[in-house]
Enzyme design. Sequence first.
Site, PDB file in Angstrom:
ATOM      1  CG  ASP A  75      -1.971 -20.345  -1.912  1.00 47.59           C
ATOM      2  OD1 ASP A  75      -1.446 -20.362  -0.776  1.00 47.59           O
ATOM      3  OD2 ASP A  75      -1.432 -20.874  -2.906  1.00 47.59           O
ATOM      4  CG  ASP A 115     -13.743  -7.106   1.918  1.00 46.45           C
ATOM      5  OD1 ASP A 115     -13.377  -6.458   2.914  1.00 46.45           O
ATOM      6  OD2 ASP A 115     -14.263  -6.576   0.920  1.00 46.45           O
ATOM      7  CE1 TYR A 156      -3.506  -2.675   0.631  1.00 51.09           C
ATOM      8  CE2 TYR A 156      -4.642  -0.653   1.212  1.00 51.09           C
ATOM      9  CZ  TYR A 156      -4.676  -1.983   0.860  1.00 51.09           C
ATOM     10  OH  TYR A 156      -5.886  -2.630   0.755  1.00 51.09           O
ATOM     11  CG  ASP A 165      -8.149  -4.775   1.612  1.00 54.45           C
ATOM     12  OD1 ASP A 165      -9.086  -4.297   2.277  1.00 54.45           O
ATOM     13  OD2 ASP A 165      -8.108  -4.739   0.368  1.00 54.45           O
ATOM     14  CE  LYS A 187       1.795 -17.796  -3.392  1.00 60.10           C
ATOM     15  NZ  LYS A 187       0.930 -19.000  -3.465  1.00 60.10           N
TER      16      LYS A 187
HETATM   17  C1  IPM Z   1     -10.367  -1.321   4.032  1.00 55.77           C
HETATM   18  C2  IPM Z   1     -10.582  -0.666   2.705  1.00 55.77           C
HETATM   19  C3  IPM Z   1      -9.424   0.281   2.396  1.00 55.77           C
HETATM   20  C4  IPM Z   1      -8.160  -0.556   2.374  1.00 55.77           C
HETATM   21  C5  IPM Z   1      -9.573   1.096   1.090  1.00 55.77           C
HETATM   22  C6  IPM Z   1     -10.825   1.938   1.114  1.00 55.77           C
HETATM   23  C7  IPM Z   1      -8.369   1.940   0.801  1.00 55.77           C
HETATM   24  O1  IPM Z   1     -10.763  -1.616   1.709  1.00 55.77           O
HETATM   25  O2  IPM Z   1     -10.196  -0.592   5.031  1.00 55.77           O
HETATM   26  O3  IPM Z   1     -10.377  -2.541   4.093  1.00 55.77           O
HETATM   27  O4  IPM Z   1      -7.850  -1.203   1.357  1.00 55.77           O
HETATM   28  O5  IPM Z   1      -7.450  -0.563   3.388  1.00 55.77           O
HETATM   29 MG    MG Z   2     -10.946  -3.585   2.471  1.00 51.61          MG
END
Ligand code: IPM
Ligand code: MG
Length: 359
Positions: free
Chosen positions: A220, A248, A142, A244, A187
């Site tokens: 993975d 999700d 990042y 990240d 990884k």
């Molecule tokens: C998160 C989001 C952020 C990230 C984005 C909005 C930059 O996806 O906080 O998970 O990737 O950190």
């Molecule tokens: Mg995110």
Amino acid sequence: MPEARIVLLPGDGIGPEVVACARQVLEAAARAFALRLSFREAAIGGAALDRFHRALPEATLAACRDADAVLLGAVGGPRWESGDWPERPEQGLLALRKALGVYANIRPLRVFPALASMSALREERLQGVDFIIVRELVSGIYFGERSEGPEEAFDVCRYRRDEIERTARVAAAIARRRRGLVTQVDKANVLASSRLWRGTVASLLAAEFPELKLEHLLVDAAAMHLLLQPARFDVILTENLFGDILSDEAAALAGSLGLLPSASLGDHAPQLYEPVHGSAPDIAGRGIANPIGAILSVAMLLRHSLAREDAACALEAAVEAVLAAGFRTPDLGGSDSSATVAGKVAEYLARAGQARRWA
Ligand code: IPM
Ligand code: MG
């Protein structure tokens, strides 16, 4: 008790809606638990680009630095995706995390019994699912060197040993209070930065946390195990990008991304709190966004920044009770508004405060 200064950064899309809900619940917690709070609001992301042509205006950063805790909604949206803007809304959030030095992003994953049927997994796989992702937040790909051209582009994933160590210490301290298992995800069969992670975490835990069990998992395989045996995880420690993605994925276990909170912690105040979800431009402005991720982020704020474990637990219990009573936004198959859900949480919390006064 001195007054705690809270800065609210509503941001974009559903951000302002969920932050308003979170504030309402925080105010209810303040009444129930006799906390003294002050609020300031500042612009970030696309909303700040509109007004100041910067995704993180100086005044916003100054307000945050002056606060005890910062609560953020979400940033980003199609409006700011064209090349006409000096930067992307997300750059404001990344710059804020970096400037505040909040290097350890804590993302707990719990499955609410009332929502088991909403999960992407069958109910029997959800038994005992309760883990925390500790995501490194201010380094890695990042923040590495980057080049972007029409024919070629690159993003460098760079980590220093001390950046890995400080994040690993946070994960280990959390694991020590839980089941004592740290799963470090990387990884390492391909990436040099991952091999540095592996070696650094192994020697740090052996030296400072010998009582913990440490395992290494390739990302993975981790992505698969999260679906096949989610209950085996306790604390997942990983770099910025993998954290990240996996968080999700983990949200699919809980049933909705809208449920997940996070705390981003550094070595000093202020710490930053934000729901894991994004700005969801498709449903923005309709009053139907799930406010629970933001509300549970308030619980984390009470716990980590205000050291009020009692209020944090009462708030989490209130959320659980509201879900058990059947109040749900549309992402959870319900038809309640954000305001209804937040109002109910505030109401349950007020009752918890009364019970406390009578106890
Ligand atoms: C998160 C989001 C952020 C990230 C984005 C909005 C930059 O996806 O906080 O998970 O990737 O950190
Ligand atoms: Mg995110």
